[in-house]
Design a protein around this motif. Structure first.
Motif, mmCIF file in Angstrom:
data_model
loop_
_atom_site.group_PDB
_atom_site.id
_atom_site.type_symbol
_atom_site.label_atom_id
_atom_site.label_comp_id
_atom_site.label_asym_id
_atom_site.label_seq_id
_atom_site.Cartn_x
_atom_site.Cartn_y
_atom_site.Cartn_z
ATOM 1 N N CYS A 84 0.758 -1.501 -0.012
ATOM 2 C CA CYS A 84 -0.440 -0.249 -0.049
ATOM 3 C C CYS A 84 0.493 1.023 0.337
ATOM 4 C CB CYS A 84 -1.191 0.187 1.147
ATOM 5 S SG CYS A 84 -1.816 1.219 1.418
ATOM 6 N N SER A 96 -0.237 4.450 1.328
ATOM 7 C CA SER A 96 -0.463 5.253 2.002
ATOM 8 C C SER A 96 -0.043 4.909 3.113
ATOM 9 C CB SER A 96 -2.361 4.937 1.477
ATOM 10 O OG SER A 96 -3.053 5.412 0.677
ATOM 11 N N GLY A 109 -12.862 8.778 -4.877
ATOM 12 C CA GLY A 109 -11.581 9.393 -5.498
ATOM 13 C C GLY A 109 -12.034 10.117 -6.940
ATOM 14 N N ALA A 152 -2.811 0.867 -11.620
ATOM 15 C CA ALA A 152 -2.053 1.451 -10.657
ATOM 16 C C ALA A 152 -3.764 2.146 -10.409
ATOM 17 C CB ALA A 152 -1.160 2.598 -11.640
ATOM 18 N N ARG A 153 -4.499 2.534 -10.994
ATOM 19 C CA ARG A 153 -5.745 3.256 -10.920
ATOM 20 C C ARG A 153 -6.247 2.363 -9.513
ATOM 21 N NH1 ARG A 153 -8.437 8.083 -8.909
ATOM 22 N NH2 ARG A 153 -10.374 8.509 -10.023
ATOM 23 N N ARG A 182 -5.102 0.602 -7.838
ATOM 24 C CA ARG A 182 -4.725 0.084 -6.951
ATOM 25 C C ARG A 182 -5.176 1.703 -5.922
ATOM 26 N NH1 ARG A 182 0.049 -0.662 -8.036
ATOM 27 N NH2 ARG A 182 -0.558 -2.949 -8.278
ATOM 28 N N GLU A 183 -4.777 2.456 -6.451
ATOM 29 C CA GLU A 183 -5.241 3.936 -5.327
ATOM 30 C C GLU A 183 -6.790 3.728 -5.154
ATOM 31 O OE1 GLU A 183 -5.149 7.779 -8.133
ATOM 32 O OE2 GLU A 183 -3.401 6.998 -9.009
ATOM 33 N N GLU A 207 -6.412 1.440 -2.208
ATOM 34 C CA GLU A 207 -5.760 2.672 -0.812
ATOM 35 C C GLU A 207 -6.707 3.474 -0.080
ATOM 36 O OE1 GLU A 207 -2.401 4.960 -2.650
ATOM 37 O OE2 GLU A 207 -1.585 2.535 -2.627
ATOM 38 N N ILE A 208 -8.122 4.272 -1.358
ATOM 39 C CA ILE A 208 -8.585 4.483 -0.357
ATOM 40 C C ILE A 208 -9.885 3.964 0.160
ATOM 41 C CG2 ILE A 208 -10.717 5.859 -0.899
ATOM 42 C CD1 ILE A 208 -9.013 6.876 -3.487
#
Length: 167
Positions: free
Chosen positions: A8, A10, A112, A155-156, A158-159, A162-163
């Motif tokens: 992660c 974050s 997001g 990658a998006r 993964r974003e 993480e949120i």
């Protein structure tokens, strides 16, 4: 679906998997107090508020260009009373896949995204029995609509994870 573990960005921790699907439990307009009102009901696939606002659950599918699966957002869309009634009428009919799309307003705030996803114009496409409808966004410049048309990367995805893991 969930993919293998990832580190992660974050928190730096390794999370067990990267989810490719998220689902919102209710339309943005629903509140727990409404459950006490007999004119309001929240079901698995449909929601009615005060016998005047009608919602159905559907899926926004975002192609993931560098993965073997798509990201799916489980969302709610408001329908007109006539479209809600028609959708209920053909709910158990296999021919429902031939229904024209139903216009609706996205009734979910997805994390997001700026500006908000609430009240984006949509078309709801019924699927075969047992499969939730697919939501097509109006082809605007909103980031969610662009991602639906052009796809996203892992990658998006993964974003979003993480949120979700750190809200």
């Amino acid at each position: 679906m969930i993919s293998p573990a990832f580190t992660c960005g974050s928190c730096g921790q390794v999370h067990d998997g990267l989810p490719f699907a998220y689902s919102m439990p209710a339309p943005a307009y629903w509140s727990a107090e409404m459950a006490e009102n007999p004119a309001s009901v929240l079901g698995e696939e449909q929601c009615v508020i005060n016998d005047e606002h009608f919602f159905v659950r559907g899926r926004i599918v975002l192609p993931v260009r560098d993965a073997d699966e798509d990201l799916e957002w489980g969302v709610w869309v408001s329908l007109s009373p006539a479209n809600f009634s028609r959708m209920a009428e053909v709910f158990e009919n296999p021919a429902r896949v031939h229904e024209p799309p139903y216009f609706g307003w996205l009734s979910t705030v997805l994390p997001g995204y700026e500006p908000t996803t609430l009240n984006l114009k949509t078309n709801l496409h019924t699927q075969e029995i047992g499969v939730r409808p697919v939501i097509e966004l109006e082809p605007t410049g909103h980031p969610l609509a662009v991602e639906q048309r052009e796809g996203i990367t892992v990658a998006r995805v993964r974003e979003f994870a993480e949120i979700a893991f750190h809200q």
